[in-house]
Motif scaffolding. Structure first.
Motif, short mmCIF file in Angstrom:
data_model
loop_
_atom_site.label_atom_id
_atom_site.label_comp_id
_atom_site.label_asym_id
_atom_site.label_seq_id
_atom_site.Cartn_x
_atom_site.Cartn_y
_atom_site.Cartn_z
N ASN A 1 32.92 25.32 41.34
CA ASN A 1 34.21 26.00 41.28
C ASN A 1 34.59 26.70 42.57
OD1 ASN A 1 34.54 25.20 38.64
ND2 ASN A 1 33.58 27.02 37.81
N ILE A 2 34.20 26.17 43.71
CA ILE A 2 34.53 26.75 45.00
C ILE A 2 35.87 26.18 45.45
CG2 ILE A 2 33.81 26.97 47.39
CD1 ILE A 2 30.91 26.54 46.35
N LEU B 1 33.79 33.03 50.95
CA LEU B 1 33.81 31.94 49.97
C LEU B 1 34.72 32.35 48.82
CD1 LEU B 1 31.70 29.40 49.50
CD2 LEU B 1 30.88 30.90 47.74
N HIS B 2 35.70 31.54 48.52
CA HIS B 2 36.63 31.82 47.42
C HIS B 2 36.25 30.98 46.22
CE1 HIS B 2 39.43 34.18 49.86
NE2 HIS B 2 39.11 33.34 50.83
N LEU B 3 36.00 31.67 45.10
CA LEU B 3 35.71 31.01 43.84
C LEU B 3 36.92 31.16 42.93
CD1 LEU B 3 32.14 32.49 43.36
CD2 LEU B 3 32.73 30.31 44.40
N MET B 4 36.83 30.64 41.73
CA MET B 4 37.96 30.72 40.81
C MET B 4 38.38 32.17 40.55
SD MET B 4 38.91 27.70 40.09
CE MET B 4 39.60 27.43 38.49
N HIS B 5 37.43 33.05 40.27
CA HIS B 5 37.76 34.44 39.94
C HIS B 5 36.99 35.44 40.79
CE1 HIS B 5 40.05 33.05 36.53
NE2 HIS B 5 39.03 32.31 36.17
N ASN B 6 36.36 34.99 41.82
CA ASN B 6 35.55 35.87 42.67
C ASN B 6 35.72 35.50 44.13
OD1 ASN B 6 34.20 37.54 40.78
ND2 ASN B 6 32.80 35.88 40.28
N GLU B 7 35.19 36.38 44.97
CA GLU B 7 35.15 36.13 46.39
C GLU B 7 33.81 36.64 46.91
OE1 GLU B 7 38.75 36.71 48.98
OE2 GLU B 7 37.47 38.33 49.70
N ILE B 8 33.16 35.85 47.73
CA ILE B 8 31.87 36.22 48.28
C ILE B 8 32.01 36.32 49.78
CG2 ILE B 8 29.49 35.45 48.64
CD1 ILE B 8 29.68 33.93 46.01
N PHE B 9 31.44 37.38 50.35
CA PHE B 9 31.40 37.53 51.79
C PHE B 9 29.97 37.79 52.20
CE2 PHE B 9 31.21 40.08 55.63
CZ PHE B 9 31.94 39.30 56.50
N GLN C 1 23.80 34.46 46.40
CA GLN C 1 24.93 35.13 45.77
C GLN C 1 25.64 34.22 44.78
OE1 GLN C 1 27.47 36.69 48.83
NE2 GLN C 1 26.03 38.28 49.40
N VAL C 2 25.79 32.94 45.13
CA VAL C 2 26.44 31.99 44.23
C VAL C 2 25.62 31.81 42.96
CG1 VAL C 2 27.02 29.54 43.96
CG2 VAL C 2 27.77 30.78 45.98
N ILE C 3 24.31 31.70 43.09
CA ILE C 3 23.45 31.56 41.91
C ILE C 3 23.54 32.80 41.03
CG2 ILE C 3 21.04 31.44 41.16
CD1 ILE C 3 20.56 29.58 43.59
N LYS C 4 23.61 33.97 41.64
CA LYS C 4 23.73 35.22 40.89
C LYS C 4 25.04 35.25 40.10
CE LYS C 4 22.87 40.07 41.83
NZ LYS C 4 22.70 41.06 42.89
N ILE C 5 26.13 34.85 40.72
CA ILE C 5 27.43 34.81 40.03
C ILE C 5 27.42 33.77 38.92
CG2 ILE C 5 29.85 34.14 40.31
CD1 ILE C 5 29.82 35.65 42.95
N LYS C 6 26.80 32.64 39.18
CA LYS C 6 26.72 31.58 38.17
C LYS C 6 25.94 32.07 36.95
CE LYS C 6 25.34 26.81 37.50
NZ LYS C 6 24.73 25.64 38.12
N GLU C 7 24.86 32.80 37.17
CA GLU C 7 24.08 33.35 36.06
C GLU C 7 24.87 34.38 35.27
OE1 GLU C 7 21.02 32.54 34.80
OE2 GLU C 7 21.18 30.83 36.16
N LYS C 8 25.67 35.19 35.95
CA LYS C 8 26.48 36.20 35.26
C LYS C 8 27.55 35.56 34.38
CE LYS C 8 26.11 40.13 38.37
NZ LYS C 8 26.86 41.02 39.27
N THR C 9 28.11 34.45 34.82
CA THR C 9 29.19 33.82 34.07
C THR C 9 28.67 32.93 32.95
OG1 THR C 9 29.33 31.98 35.64
CG2 THR C 9 30.77 33.87 36.01
N LYS C 10 27.39 32.59 32.99
CA LYS C 10 26.82 31.73 31.96
C LYS C 10 26.69 32.50 30.65
CE LYS C 10 23.35 29.24 33.32
NZ LYS C 10 21.98 28.82 33.63
#
Length: 107
Positions: free
Chosen positions: A33-34, A54-62, A84-93
């Motif tokens: 979802n990047i 990095l812009h994701l659907m509902h987040n932004e990572i710097f 950071q991407v793996i951490k966000i993916k785990e939170k949304t799962k």
């Protein structure tokens, strides 16, 4: 997904661009979802700095990294972003099991 690479006080060579694209493929395997990615590579006082937004659907990572070798700095940056991407993916799962499985299991 667009990957934009810009340089400040540094020329973006084909080797640097290829390295970023190859390393970033690792991240796209973890999370699809990047929407877009912006890399800024720069040199300040003999210090190599790489930044990524990095812009994701509902987040932004710097994230950023610095050091004496640009190739090592890029590796470190990609590693930070990957975590950071793996951490966000785990939170949304959804970590909850379905209700049906619990009822069948408890009977």
């Amino acid at each position: 997904m667009d990957i934009i690479i810009t340089g400040q006080n540094i020329e973006i060579t084909d080797a640097l661009e290829l390295l970023i694209h190859e390393k970033f493929n690792k991240i796209t395997r973890h999370f699809e979802n990047i929407t877009d990615v912006k890399f800024i590579l720069k040199i300040e006082n003999h210090n190599h700095i790489a930044e990524c937004k990095l812009h994701l659907m509902h987040n932004e990572i710097f994230s950023d990294a610095s050091g004496s070798d640009m190739y090592k700095v890029i590796d470190d940056l990609i590693h930070k972003i990957d975590r950071q991407v793996i951490k966000i993916k785990e939170k949304t799962k959804d970590h909850h099991q379905s209700e049906g499985f619990i009822r069948k299991h408890n009977q």
